[in-house]
Scaffold this active site. Structure first.
Site, PDB file in Angstrom:
ATOM      1  N   ASN A 213      11.906 -46.917  38.141  1.00 58.05           N
ATOM      2  CA  ASN A 213      11.064 -45.725  37.999  1.00 58.05           C
ATOM      3  C   ASN A 213      11.336 -45.180  36.593  1.00 58.05           C
ATOM      4  O   ASN A 213      12.381 -44.567  36.363  1.00 58.05           O
ATOM      5  CB  ASN A 213      11.437 -44.693  39.076  1.00 58.05           C
TER       6      ASN A 213
ATOM      7  N   LYS B  19      10.012 -42.842  34.905  1.00 56.20           N
ATOM      8  CA  LYS B  19       9.804 -41.395  34.687  1.00 56.20           C
ATOM      9  C   LYS B  19       9.092 -41.202  33.344  1.00 56.20           C
ATOM     10  O   LYS B  19       8.269 -42.018  32.968  1.00 56.20           O
ATOM     11  CB  LYS B  19      11.134 -40.647  34.774  1.00 56.20           C
TER      12      LYS B  19
ATOM     13  N   HIS C 229       8.320 -38.103  45.231  1.00 56.33           N
ATOM     14  CA  HIS C 229       9.618 -38.083  44.548  1.00 56.33           C
ATOM     15  C   HIS C 229      10.107 -36.640  44.475  1.00 56.33           C
ATOM     16  O   HIS C 229       9.306 -35.717  44.317  1.00 56.33           O
ATOM     17  CB  HIS C 229       9.455 -38.667  43.138  1.00 56.33           C
TER      18      HIS C 229
ATOM     19  N   GLU D 250      11.425 -35.021  42.204  1.00 54.07           N
ATOM     20  CA  GLU D 250      11.027 -34.304  40.979  1.00 54.07           C
ATOM     21  C   GLU D 250       9.604 -33.774  41.102  1.00 54.07           C
ATOM     22  O   GLU D 250       9.273 -32.712  40.584  1.00 54.07           O
ATOM     23  CB  GLU D 250      11.196 -35.227  39.760  1.00 54.07           C
TER      24      GLU D 250
ATOM     25  N   GLU E 243      16.337 -41.079  48.797  1.00 52.20           N
ATOM     26  CA  GLU E 243      16.791 -40.596  47.497  1.00 52.20           C
ATOM     27  C   GLU E 243      17.426 -39.207  47.635  1.00 52.20           C
ATOM     28  O   GLU E 243      16.728 -38.187  47.520  1.00 52.20           O
ATOM     29  CB  GLU E 243      15.602 -40.511  46.538  1.00 52.20           C
TER      30      GLU E 243
ATOM     31  N   GLY F 299      19.883 -38.971  38.910  1.00 52.31           N
ATOM     32  CA  GLY F 299      20.130 -38.637  37.509  1.00 52.31           C
ATOM     33  C   GLY F 299      21.452 -37.922  37.263  1.00 52.31           C
ATOM     34  O   GLY F 299      21.677 -37.369  36.194  1.00 52.31           O
TER      35      GLY F 299
ATOM     36  N   SER G  15      21.194 -42.752  40.957  1.00 53.93           N
ATOM     37  CA  SER G  15      22.297 -43.227  40.118  1.00 53.93           C
ATOM     38  C   SER G  15      22.781 -44.639  40.471  1.00 53.93           C
ATOM     39  O   SER G  15      23.972 -44.945  40.372  1.00 53.93           O
ATOM     40  CB  SER G  15      23.463 -42.238  40.154  1.00 53.93           C
TER      41      SER G  15
ATOM     42  N   GLY H 210      16.170 -45.309  38.365  1.00 55.10           N
ATOM     43  CA  GLY H 210      15.673 -44.528  37.243  1.00 55.10           C
ATOM     44  C   GLY H 210      16.345 -44.962  35.953  1.00 55.10           C
ATOM     45  O   GLY H 210      15.998 -45.996  35.354  1.00 55.10           O
ATOM     46  N   GLY H 211      17.348 -44.202  35.527  1.00 58.87           N
ATOM     47  CA  GLY H 211      18.032 -44.422  34.250  1.00 58.87           C
ATOM     48  C   GLY H 211      18.404 -45.877  33.969  1.00 58.87           C
ATOM     49  O   GLY H 211      18.165 -46.384  32.867  1.00 58.87           O
TER      50      GLY H 211
HETATM   51  P1  PGA Z   1      18.284 -42.371  38.751  1.00 61.06           P
HETATM   52  O1  PGA Z   1      16.845 -42.002  39.340  1.00 61.06           O
HETATM   53  O2  PGA Z   1      18.529 -43.821  39.042  1.00 61.06           O
HETATM   54  O3  PGA Z   1      18.183 -42.086  37.275  1.00 61.06           O
HETATM   55  O4  PGA Z   1      19.276 -41.503  39.441  1.00 61.06           O
HETATM   56  C1  PGA Z   1      16.406 -42.559  40.552  1.00 61.06           C
HETATM   57  C2  PGA Z   1      15.065 -42.012  40.925  1.00 61.06           C
HETATM   58  O5  PGA Z   1      14.787 -40.840  40.642  1.00 61.06           O
HETATM   59  O6  PGA Z   1      14.237 -42.727  41.500  1.00 61.06           O
END
Ligand code: PGA
Length: 247
Positions: free
Chosen positions: A7, A9, A92, A94, A164, A170, A209, A230-231
């Protein structure tokens, strides 16, 4: 086989993404796992062009549930289909927290995605406060029941689910394998019960994470079908280590 879906973002420029897809194509070619990437809307044409004839599944991170109309700034399922979009992240945290998406909106989006042959990645998860107050299962159940309102039994296997926990996204503090497993088993059981099923091939990912260091521990749990990343999906050199996960 596990499902590893990035993802992105609101990161990476067009220039960076071109290099990214070029490199990822090589990695995905030899991968035995499912590889997916969800990009910002504007890069969907690029993903369509660059992922053709590759093993990379691609998609976006949101969409609107209406067919068309006066919805400034929104993108419809039909528009996504113009670029052969396959995946769409929905609900999500966010989107829920920063853009005020409600359970009802998430439900409409899930129904719309399925109607249009897109694969929704439905995200659910509790906040730290809710976990501390022992509300995790209640929150997950509410999000699931509401998001699946009107979804047909036969469509359950046409979508992905993602557990999640908001506190793990994050933050660099991923859930332990035990916590993720417990929540994912609960999610699967909740869905089965809701539909009066005893068994079904539901795909439930873990997200929060997940990285090259913790991927082996977390994904070695058979109940965890993969990860939404994500990251750690932003650099092919790191994402590669997750994609190449072997049991
Ligand atoms: P993250 O994000 O791996 O950076 O924690 C995961 C996500 O929001 O899907």
């Amino acid at each position: 086989m596990k499902y590893l879906i990035g993802n992105h973002k609101m990161n990476l420029s067009e220039k960076e993404l071109k290099v990214y897809f070029k490199d990822l194509k090589k990695v995905a070619k030899n991968a035995s796992n499912y590889v997916g990437v969800c990009v910002p809307f504007v890069y969907l044409p690029l993903a369509n062009k660059m992922c053709k004839c590759s093993k990379i599944h691609y998609g976006v991170q949101n969409m609107h549930y209406e067919k068309q109309g006066a919805f400034t700034g929104e993108v419809s399922a039909n528009m996504l289909k113009d670029y052969n979009c396959e995946l769409v992240v929905l609900g999500h945290s966010e989107r829920r927290n920063l853009f005020f998406e409600t359970d009802e909106m998430v439900n409409k989006k899930v129904l719309c995605a399925l109607e249009n042959g897109l694969t929704p990645i439905l995200c659910v998860g509790e906040t730290l406060e809710q976990r501390e107050q022992k509300q995790t299962n209640k929150v997950l159940k509410k999000q699931i029941v509401s998001a699946l309102n009107g979804v047909k039994k036969e469509d359950l296997t046409k979508m992905f689910f993602a557990y999640e926990p908001v506190w793990a996204i994050g933050t660099g503090k991923s859930a332990t394998c035990e916590i993720a497993k417990k929540a994912i088993v609960f999610i699967k059981q909740t869905i089965l019960k809701l539909y009066g099923l005893t068994d079904e091939n539901l795909v439930v990912l873990y997200g929060g994470s997940l990285n090259a260091k913790n991927v082996n521990e977390i994904l070695s749990e058979p109940e965890i079908d993969g990860g939404l990343i994500g990251g750690a999906s932003l650099k092919v050199q790191e994402f590669e280590k997750l994609i190449n996960f072997k049991n």
